[in-house]
Design an enzyme around this catalytic site. Structure first.
Site, PDB file in Angstrom:
ATOM      1  N   ASP A 382     -12.422   2.435   2.404  1.00 22.94           N
ATOM      2  CA  ASP A 382     -11.421   2.070   1.096  1.00 22.94           C
ATOM      3  C   ASP A 382     -11.352   0.772   0.683  1.00 22.94           C
ATOM      4  O   ASP A 382     -11.186   0.654  -0.535  1.00 22.94           O
ATOM      5  CB  ASP A 382     -10.096   2.697   1.547  1.00 22.94           C
TER       6      ASP A 382
HETATM    7  P1  NAP Z   1     -10.907   3.698   6.047  1.00 24.34           P
HETATM    8  O1  NAP Z   1     -11.144   3.940   4.703  1.00 24.34           O
HETATM    9  O2  NAP Z   1     -10.308   4.815   6.818  1.00 24.34           O
HETATM   10  O3  NAP Z   1     -12.663   3.948   6.616  1.00 24.34           O
HETATM   11  C1  NAP Z   1     -12.848   3.789   7.967  1.00 24.34           C
HETATM   12  C2  NAP Z   1     -14.276   4.036   8.231  1.00 24.34           C
HETATM   13  O4  NAP Z   1     -14.640   3.540   9.418  1.00 24.34           O
HETATM   14  C3  NAP Z   1     -14.682   5.495   7.878  1.00 24.34           C
HETATM   15  O5  NAP Z   1     -15.312   5.437   6.599  1.00 24.34           O
HETATM   16  C4  NAP Z   1     -15.483   5.727   9.032  1.00 24.34           C
HETATM   17  O6  NAP Z   1     -16.664   6.294   8.522  1.00 24.34           O
HETATM   18  C5  NAP Z   1     -15.844   4.506   9.743  1.00 24.34           C
HETATM   19  N1  NAP Z   1     -15.704   4.498  11.275  1.00 24.34           N
HETATM   20  C6  NAP Z   1     -14.817   5.198  11.905  1.00 24.34           C
HETATM   21  N2  NAP Z   1     -15.340   5.301  13.297  1.00 24.34           N
HETATM   22  C7  NAP Z   1     -16.212   4.460  13.277  1.00 24.34           C
HETATM   23  C8  NAP Z   1     -17.005   3.929  14.350  1.00 24.34           C
HETATM   24  N3  NAP Z   1     -17.008   4.310  15.700  1.00 24.34           N
HETATM   25  N4  NAP Z   1     -18.132   3.180  14.078  1.00 24.34           N
HETATM   26  C9  NAP Z   1     -18.418   2.853  12.787  1.00 24.34           C
HETATM   27  N5  NAP Z   1     -17.428   3.097  11.575  1.00 24.34           N
HETATM   28  C10 NAP Z   1     -16.563   3.994  11.998  1.00 24.34           C
HETATM   29  O7  NAP Z   1     -10.539   2.056   6.532  1.00 24.34           O
HETATM   30  P2  NAP Z   1     -10.112   0.929   5.762  1.00 24.34           P
HETATM   31  O8  NAP Z   1     -11.280   0.351   4.940  1.00 24.34           O
HETATM   32  O9  NAP Z   1      -9.667  -0.028   7.104  1.00 24.34           O
HETATM   33  O10 NAP Z   1      -9.076   1.360   5.138  1.00 24.34           O
HETATM   34  C11 NAP Z   1      -7.819   1.594   5.496  1.00 24.34           C
HETATM   35  C12 NAP Z   1      -7.431   2.873   4.966  1.00 24.34           C
HETATM   36  O11 NAP Z   1      -5.936   3.197   5.427  1.00 24.34           O
HETATM   37  C13 NAP Z   1      -6.796   2.671   3.320  1.00 24.34           C
HETATM   38  O12 NAP Z   1      -7.040   3.691   2.591  1.00 24.34           O
HETATM   39  C14 NAP Z   1      -5.345   2.287   3.504  1.00 24.34           C
HETATM   40  O13 NAP Z   1      -4.651   2.621   2.135  1.00 24.34           O
HETATM   41  C15 NAP Z   1      -4.848   3.176   4.406  1.00 24.34           C
HETATM   42  N6  NAP Z   1      -3.570   2.726   4.927  1.00 24.34           N
HETATM   43  C16 NAP Z   1      -3.500   1.701   5.994  1.00 24.34           C
HETATM   44  C17 NAP Z   1      -2.184   1.222   6.019  1.00 24.34           C
HETATM   45  C18 NAP Z   1      -2.235  -0.302   6.875  1.00 24.34           C
HETATM   46  O14 NAP Z   1      -1.020  -0.588   6.842  1.00 24.34           O
HETATM   47  N7  NAP Z   1      -3.408  -0.542   7.334  1.00 24.34           N
HETATM   48  C19 NAP Z   1      -1.258   1.970   5.930  1.00 24.34           C
HETATM   49  C20 NAP Z   1      -1.315   3.068   5.247  1.00 24.34           C
HETATM   50  C21 NAP Z   1      -2.538   3.607   4.690  1.00 24.34           C
HETATM   51  P3  NAP Z   1     -17.579   6.996   9.343  1.00 24.34           P
HETATM   52  O15 NAP Z   1     -16.884   8.444   9.810  1.00 24.34           O
HETATM   53  O16 NAP Z   1     -18.893   7.693   8.599  1.00 24.34           O
HETATM   54  O17 NAP Z   1     -18.232   6.389  10.562  1.00 24.34           O
END
Ligand code: NAP
Length: 459
Positions: A382
């Site tokens: 994301d």
């Molecule tokens: P993300 O959008 O959740 O994407 C994580 C990606 O990691 C997934 O597409 C997944 O694809 C891949 N993945 C999972 N396990 C894996 C593995 N073992 N090896 C390789 N890839 C793997 O993560 P992000 O880009 O870090 O974004 C964070 C999200 O969390 C945002 O939407 C944000 O708004 C939300 N959020 C974060 C917080 C915070 O404080 N950090 C708070 C609230 C909300 P596959 O399944 O295809 O592998």
């Protein structure tokens, strides 16, 4: 003795403030944790010295049980479960505050008005934070449905329930001897905590947990007024305000408002838009990825939640070393909400001893992508999605992102084409310049490293 306790409390309060300051940077975070622990130990010792302890057995029993539960949790819980674990801590802290308030009320209902008001604020916030945190934990652990649970007139019912609880509280302040009202007041607070959280989607839980942290802090602050303990007032206020600031930072980083988080039922998009479009993508092997990386002069690595799932931080350190040895300039781009809690990526990379000066915040690194040869996305999704910039219809439109699509070439390590946390497809994967490296982050980086043997030592 009272003088000594005051000095202990002053040092303890100073340590809490320094702890928060030091935890702001990975370089001083350990010191911050140590300062916080020392401050808490001093606070406990000071409080035990200040009061006549009737029964030490109870104090030691509580100490032993807390230690016996706390230490294993610290080791058993994986990093990816930190949000749930935090929710559990808030639930316990808030319940403790609410129970102390309840005990104080029954011990002496006829208190000065300001103490009664503080006591009722303490118990209201304590009980609602207790059940609210349990709901948040259940959603994150997926023992409860992650999707928002909504029904007709939900907000009216919730506000009505809170209004009744507040009305009963006012009645208790006016007539404290009506003690039969108290259990109803507490019961409504418990129900309100559940109703407050169930309409919020799993995707917003980390923000909600931070907000609940703030409520638990305010409850402890009110408890400080009830027990006439100034240190508790200070610690509770620090906890309350830092939780609120963290929630605001998270909302800003996702371009969301508080109202939208609390009443927006955001997680529904995971259900409605989780279907992935069939568009062609280009993929590559570890061997090809290794040669592209070796030929580059600058590489920016973008870590995300998948890095935490795969526990790939040590392999990434090896990749960093291998590339740096070859003269490649390697930097890490950290999005404020990458992972599941703010600072999630910093903690993981610090665990692998990646130099702090190689970690760049989003605003500082975004202008560098255009000059970078390879942007290597590892388990992030994301936070790299150009739809946040270009597509007004996207649920994440307006969320600040890392400008990965501006790099000369992009490589993305993830296991499949499944979406990330927001449940939406990522346009980045379909660009001409993007190569998908399908696999688990740790194994794929290991495979890349195998294709990059260390330069032979000179004879
Ligand atoms: P993300 O959008 O959740 O994407 C994580 C990606 O990691 C997934 O597409 C997944 O694809 C891949 N993945 C999972 N396990 C894996 C593995 N073992 N090896 C390789 N890839 C793997 O993560 P992000 O880009 O870090 O974004 C964070 C999200 O969390 C945002 O939407 C944000 O708004 C939300 N959020 C974060 C917080 C915070 O404080 N950090 C708070 C609230 C909300 P596959 O399944 O295809 O592998």
């Amino acid at each position: 003795m009272a003088q000594l306790v005051n000095y202990i409390y002053i040092v303890s309060a100073a340590l809490f403030i320094l702890s928060l300051k030091w935890m702001n940077s990975p370089a001083t975070a350990r010191r911050g944790v140590f300062a916080g622990e020392t401050g808490m130990l001093m606070a406990i010792v000071g409080t035990l010295l200040a009061h006549e302890v009737f029964n030490w057995h109870w104090v030691f029993a509580a100490f032993l049980i807390g230690t016996a539960v706390g230490i294993p949790i610290a080791y058993i819980m994986p990093m990816t479960a930190v949000p749930q674990r935090t929710a559990m801590s808030h639930a316990c802290g808030a319940l403790a505050a609410a129970l102390v308030g309840t005990a104080e009320f029954y011990r002496e209902p006829d208190q000065p008005v300001y103490v009664l008001v503080a006591l009722l604020v303490e118990t209201l916030l304590g009980y609602l934070t207790f059940t609210g945190s349990l709901m948040a934990m259940g959603k994150l652990q997926e023992v409860l449905p992650q999707r928002p649970i909504t029904y007709r007139n939900q907000n009216v019912i919730n506000v009505g329930l809170l209004a009744v609880a507040v009305g009963l509280g006012v009645r208790l302040v006016a007539v404290p001897t009506d003690t039969w009202i108290f259990p109803i007041f507490a019961g409504l607070a418990l129900i309100f905590g559940v109703l407050l959280i169930i309409p919020i989607g799993g995707a917003d839980m980390p923000t909600v947990i931070s907000l609940l942290n703030s409520y638990a802090g305010l409850s402890a602050c009110a408890m400080g007024f009830v027990l006439d303990n100034k240190l508790l007032v200070i610690a509770g206020a620090l906890d309350g305000s830092s939780g609120l600031i963290l929630s605001i930072i998270m909302c800003k980083a996702m371009n969301r408002s508080f109202t939208n988080v609390l009443f927006g039922a955001f997680g529904q998009i995971q259900v409605t838009e989780g279907v992935v479009e069939q568009r062609p993508v280009r993929s590559a092997s570890a061997e090809e990825a290794a040669s592209i990386l070796e030929a580059a002069s600058s590489v920016i690595i973008i870590p995300g939640y998948g890095l935490a799932v795969a526990q790939a931080q040590h392999k990434i350190r090896e990749l960093f070393d291998a590339l740096t040895r070859r003269g490649v300039d390697v930097k890490f781009a950290i999005h404020p909400v990458a992972g599941r809690m703010p600072g999630h990526m910093n903690v993981l990379l610090a665990e692998a001893d990646i130099p702090y000066d190689k970690l760049w915040e989003m605003d500082a690194i975004n202008s560098e992508f255009a000059q970078c040869d390879v942007a290597l996305v590892i388990g992030a999704n994301d936070v790299t999605n150009p739809a946040a910039r270009n597509n007004k219809a996207s649920p994440i439109y307006g969320m600040p992102i890392l400008d990965v699509d501006k790099a000369r070439s992009v490589m993305v390590i993830k296991r499949s084409m499944r979406p990330g946390f927001a449940g939406i497809d990522n346009d980045l994967y379909y660009l001409e310049k993007t190569l998908m490296l399908f696999g688990d982050a740790k194994s794929f980086v290991s495979d890349i490293l195998k294709e990059m043997p260390a330069p032979a030592a000179k004879a």
